[in-house]
Every structure is written in structure tokens, then in C-alpha cells.
Design a protein around this motif. Structure first.
Motif, PDB file in Angstrom:
ATOM      1  N   ARG A 165       0.831  -1.226   0.000  1.00  0.00           N
ATOM      2  CA  ARG A 165       0.000   0.000   0.000  1.00  0.00           C
ATOM      3  C   ARG A 165       0.852   1.257   0.000  1.00  0.00           C
ATOM      4  NH1 ARG A 165      -5.227  -1.330   2.946  1.00  0.00           N
ATOM      5  NH2 ARG A 165      -5.191  -3.575   2.772  1.00  0.00           N
TER       6      ARG A 165
ATOM      7  N   SER B   8      -4.103   2.521  -3.561  1.00  0.00           N
ATOM      8  CA  SER B   8      -3.072   1.768  -2.842  1.00  0.00           C
ATOM      9  C   SER B   8      -3.078   0.278  -3.179  1.00  0.00           C
ATOM     10  CB  SER B   8      -3.267   1.951  -1.331  1.00  0.00           C
ATOM     11  OG  SER B   8      -4.540   1.488  -0.963  1.00  0.00           O
ATOM     12  N   SER B   9      -3.917  -0.117  -4.141  1.00  0.00           N
ATOM     13  CA  SER B   9      -4.039  -1.563  -4.371  1.00  0.00           C
ATOM     14  C   SER B   9      -3.122  -2.052  -5.488  1.00  0.00           C
ATOM     15  CB  SER B   9      -5.499  -1.923  -4.683  1.00  0.00           C
ATOM     16  OG  SER B   9      -5.862  -1.382  -5.922  1.00  0.00           O
ATOM     17  N   VAL B  10      -2.846  -3.330  -5.436  1.00  0.00           N
ATOM     18  CA  VAL B  10      -2.184  -4.029  -6.539  1.00  0.00           C
ATOM     19  C   VAL B  10      -3.204  -5.018  -7.110  1.00  0.00           C
ATOM     20  CG1 VAL B  10       0.171  -3.807  -5.696  1.00  0.00           C
ATOM     21  CG2 VAL B  10      -1.218  -5.715  -4.868  1.00  0.00           C
ATOM     22  N   PRO B  11      -3.122  -5.402  -8.383  1.00  0.00           N
ATOM     23  CA  PRO B  11      -2.083  -5.041  -9.335  1.00  0.00           C
ATOM     24  C   PRO B  11      -2.095  -3.563  -9.704  1.00  0.00           C
ATOM     25  CG  PRO B  11      -3.873  -6.206 -10.444  1.00  0.00           C
ATOM     26  CD  PRO B  11      -4.150  -6.275  -8.981  1.00  0.00           C
TER      27      PRO B  11
ATOM     28  N   ASP C 228      -6.320  -1.549 -10.483  1.00  0.00           N
ATOM     29  CA  ASP C 228      -7.537  -2.360 -10.488  1.00  0.00           C
ATOM     30  C   ASP C 228      -7.586  -3.162 -11.785  1.00  0.00           C
ATOM     31  OD1 ASP C 228     -10.244  -3.377 -10.662  1.00  0.00           O
ATOM     32  OD2 ASP C 228     -10.615  -2.154  -8.907  1.00  0.00           O
ATOM     33  N   SER C 229      -7.763  -4.442 -11.619  1.00  0.00           N
ATOM     34  CA  SER C 229      -7.693  -5.315 -12.795  1.00  0.00           C
ATOM     35  C   SER C 229      -8.786  -5.008 -13.817  1.00  0.00           C
ATOM     36  CB  SER C 229      -7.723  -6.781 -12.359  1.00  0.00           C
ATOM     37  OG  SER C 229      -8.718  -6.978 -11.408  1.00  0.00           O
TER      38      SER C 229
ATOM     39  N   SER D 148     -14.202 -10.008  -9.375  1.00  0.00           N
ATOM     40  CA  SER D 148     -13.484  -8.997  -8.606  1.00  0.00           C
ATOM     41  C   SER D 148     -14.177  -8.679  -7.279  1.00  0.00           C
ATOM     42  CB  SER D 148     -13.358  -7.727  -9.453  1.00  0.00           C
ATOM     43  OG  SER D 148     -12.728  -6.719  -8.723  1.00  0.00           O
TER      44      SER D 148
ATOM     45  N   GLN E 133     -13.256 -12.959  -5.068  1.00  0.00           N
ATOM     46  CA  GLN E 133     -11.875 -12.773  -4.631  1.00  0.00           C
ATOM     47  C   GLN E 133     -11.739 -12.637  -3.107  1.00  0.00           C
ATOM     48  OE1 GLN E 133      -9.534  -9.824  -6.896  1.00  0.00           O
ATOM     49  NE2 GLN E 133      -8.949  -8.990  -4.957  1.00  0.00           N
TER      50      GLN E 133
ATOM     51  N   ARG F 271      -9.444 -14.669  -0.013  1.00  0.00           N
ATOM     52  CA  ARG F 271      -8.400 -13.854   0.617  1.00  0.00           C
ATOM     53  C   ARG F 271      -8.526 -13.930   2.145  1.00  0.00           C
ATOM     54  NH1 ARG F 271      -7.703  -8.425  -2.089  1.00  0.00           N
ATOM     55  NH2 ARG F 271      -9.924  -8.270  -1.773  1.00  0.00           N
TER      56      ARG F 271
ATOM     57  N   GLN G 158      -9.804 -12.921 -14.653  1.00  0.00           N
ATOM     58  CA  GLN G 158     -10.200 -12.407 -13.336  1.00  0.00           C
ATOM     59  C   GLN G 158     -10.577 -13.554 -12.391  1.00  0.00           C
ATOM     60  OE1 GLN G 158     -10.573 -10.013 -10.451  1.00  0.00           O
ATOM     61  NE2 GLN G 158     -10.508  -8.885 -12.376  1.00  0.00           N
TER      62      GLN G 158
HETATM   63  N1  LIG Z   1     -10.468  -6.530  -7.512  1.00  0.00           N
HETATM   64  C1  LIG Z   1      -9.297  -5.702  -7.424  1.00  0.00           C
HETATM   65  C2  LIG Z   1      -8.688  -5.959  -6.082  1.00  0.00           C
HETATM   66  C3  LIG Z   1      -7.397  -5.309  -5.799  1.00  0.00           C
HETATM   67  C4  LIG Z   1      -6.976  -5.650  -4.397  1.00  0.00           C
HETATM   68  O1  LIG Z   1      -7.793  -5.703  -3.488  1.00  0.00           O
HETATM   69  N2  LIG Z   1      -5.690  -5.898  -4.178  1.00  0.00           N
HETATM   70  C5  LIG Z   1      -5.212  -6.217  -2.857  1.00  0.00           C
HETATM   71  C6  LIG Z   1      -4.254  -7.379  -2.906  1.00  0.00           C
HETATM   72  S1  LIG Z   1      -5.065  -8.795  -3.555  1.00  0.00           S
HETATM   73  C7  LIG Z   1      -4.499  -4.989  -2.327  1.00  0.00           C
HETATM   74  O2  LIG Z   1      -3.717  -4.368  -3.013  1.00  0.00           O
HETATM   75  N3  LIG Z   1      -4.790  -4.613  -1.118  1.00  0.00           N
HETATM   76  C8  LIG Z   1      -4.208  -3.455  -0.515  1.00  0.00           C
HETATM   77  C9  LIG Z   1      -5.142  -2.271  -0.559  1.00  0.00           C
HETATM   78  O3  LIG Z   1      -6.247  -2.387  -1.101  1.00  0.00           O
HETATM   79  O4  LIG Z   1      -4.765  -1.230  -0.029  1.00  0.00           O
HETATM   80  C10 LIG Z   1      -8.362  -6.084  -8.527  1.00  0.00           C
HETATM   81  O5  LIG Z   1      -8.444  -7.243  -8.960  1.00  0.00           O
HETATM   82  O6  LIG Z   1      -7.588  -5.244  -8.967  1.00  0.00           O
END
Ligand SMILES: N[C@@H](CCC(=O)N[C@@H](CS)C(=O)NCC(=O)O)C(=O)O
Length: 231
Positions: A20, A31-34, A45-46, A81, A85, A89, A175
């Protein structure tokens, strides 16, 4: 999706939780990946990524040209998504707090910039943070397991409808498959998935995945999946 389109890329793996901060520091707005830097743009965001890749390089397409088919793929992608998911997790972060030994197998091949052994030995605060952030409590995880059969059925139905699992993978295939494939790394869940269309599908889209988690759940939590198998 990048590989499918033949777009060369460099991959960097980040520690969960730490990601993040790093992603923000690299100038991404979320702040998210990918998180992808491509063609001078930063995309997260995918769902955004699949659309941007189709814009930058239309062939092979990630969405069907036919509007009705496209709508079905978009809906399946959103389901992947937004619904599919998160439960897995939560399940996996809960499991790591019960037993962190399998972390090493999940870190196989990760490009973290430090040796995997060191990463694994220093992972405790990350595991605790992730479990807390994602509310991976006994109650949520037990409920997730009770509902996982429905998730699998929805994926089987999407395959039967031809929305995913076709000859040419689309955005929804990319996805959905990784979540199912991740669930299959858990020995408790694998037998319920691998015999189903969803299991075969996930293995075809993503033949390899790091990680193997030995049995970890109280047997009563798996009861709903057991009754599904014998129904
Ligand atoms: N559905 C979104 C989900 C993205 C997501 O939640 N990524 C998580 C890791 S799997 C992440 O980066 N979490 C940290 C955050 O959201 O700050 C996608 O596929 O891009």
C-alpha cells in the motif's frame, strides 16, 4: 493478460500490506495491486487494466465484440473482482495465522528483492496486519466456507453458459481463474474443486501456482462442502 496479448513486461512483487505504502510512493493514486505502469500511464484495479490493455493493443481482444456477450463477460468479471476474490483472501489470511509454515511454499519464485527465507522469517507482523485489515475472523471464514459451494456453482454455470472457459480466454477468465486456483492450493478445499468444471478451467488458465496449504480448518467448518460433494 499482458502475456496473452504478447506485451513484454517486467514484474515486481511487493509484500502484502507494505505494498500500500510502496504503490502510493510510486505515484499511483490508489493503494491496491495489481498496479501497472504502461505507456506513461499508471493504472490500478484489474478491471481498469483489462480495458486499458484492450485500448492499447486490441488484439487478441479481452472482451467480445458482440454487445450482449460483452455485457455477460463484464458482469462475470465484476463477480470475480467483487464477490469471488475476497472470501478466499480472508480464508487464506486466517489460515496463515493458524500456521505460517506454508508461507515458504507460497513465496516460491516471488521477486521481493530479498531472500525468501528472510521474508518468511519476518512475516509475522504482515500476517497479523492482513488478518486484521481483511477481518479474517473465525466467524467470517466459517461463513465463507459455508458459501464457497455457491461460488463454485456460479463459476460452473458461467462455464456452462460459455461466458468463460472458451477457446480464447477473455477478461473474466483472467479475473476468475486465479481466485479458484488460489483456493485449490489449500488441501482442505482442493478435493471439492478439482473434480468440477471450475477446477479444470482454473488449471487450464493458470497451470502453475505457488503454494500448498495442509489441512487447517476444523472439520465442522468443511461440513457444508462435504454435503455439497455428496448431494
Ligand atoms: N479486484 C481488485 C482488487 C485489488 C486488491 O484488493 N488488491 C489487494 C491485494 S489482492 C491490495 O492491493 N490490497 C491493498 C489495498 O487495497 O490497499 C483487482 O483485482 O484489482
Amino acid at each position: 493478460m499482458l502475456r496473452h496479448k504478447g506485451i513484454p513486461f517486467e514484474r515486481t512483487d511487493l509484500f502484502p500490506a507494505v505494498s500500500r505504502v510502496v504503490v502510493r510512493a510510486l505515484g499511483f493514486s490508489g493503494s491496491s495491486v495489481p498496479a501497472l505502469k504502461i505507456d506513461g500511464r499508471k493504472i490500478q484495479d484489474s478491471l481498469e487494466i483489462s480495458r486499458e490493455l484492450d485500448r492499447l493493443q486490441p488484439e487478441p481482444p479481452l472482451f467480445p465484440a458482440d454487445p450482449q456477450k460483452r455485457a455477460a463477460v463484464e458482469e462475470a468479471e465484476r463477480f470475480g473482482s467483487e464477490r469471488l476474490q475476497h472470501p478466499i483472501r480472508q480464508i487464506i489470511w486466517w489460515a496463515f495465522k493458524e500456521n505460517s509454515a506454508p508461507l515458504r511454499s507460497y513465496s516460491e519464485g516471488a521477486r521481493l528483492g530479498i531472500p525468501v527465507g528472510l521474508a518468511v522469517r519476518t512475516a509475522a507482523p504482515i500476517l497479523a496486519t492482513e488478518k486484521r485489515i481483511h477481518k479474517a475472523t473465525d466467524e467470517t471464514v466459517r461463513a465463507n466456507l459455508a458459501e464457497y459451494g455457491e461460488m463454485l456453482q456460479r463459476v460452473d454455470d458461467l462455464i456452462a453458459a460459455g461466458t468463460i472457459g472458451g477457446e480464447e480466454p477473455n477478461a473474466a477468465d483472467f479475473q476468475i481463474a486465479p481466485s479458484i486456483r488460489l483456493a485449490m492450493t489449500m488441501q482442505d478445499l482442493r478435493p471439492f474443486i478439482e473434480s468440477r468444471p471450475a477446477g479444470e478451467f482454473a488449471k487450464r488458465i493458470q497451470p502453475e501456482i505457488a503454494g500448498d496449504f495442509p489441512p487447517v480448518f476444523p472439520p465442522a467448518w468443511l461440513e457444508p462442502l462435504n454435503s455439497l460433494a455428496t448431494a
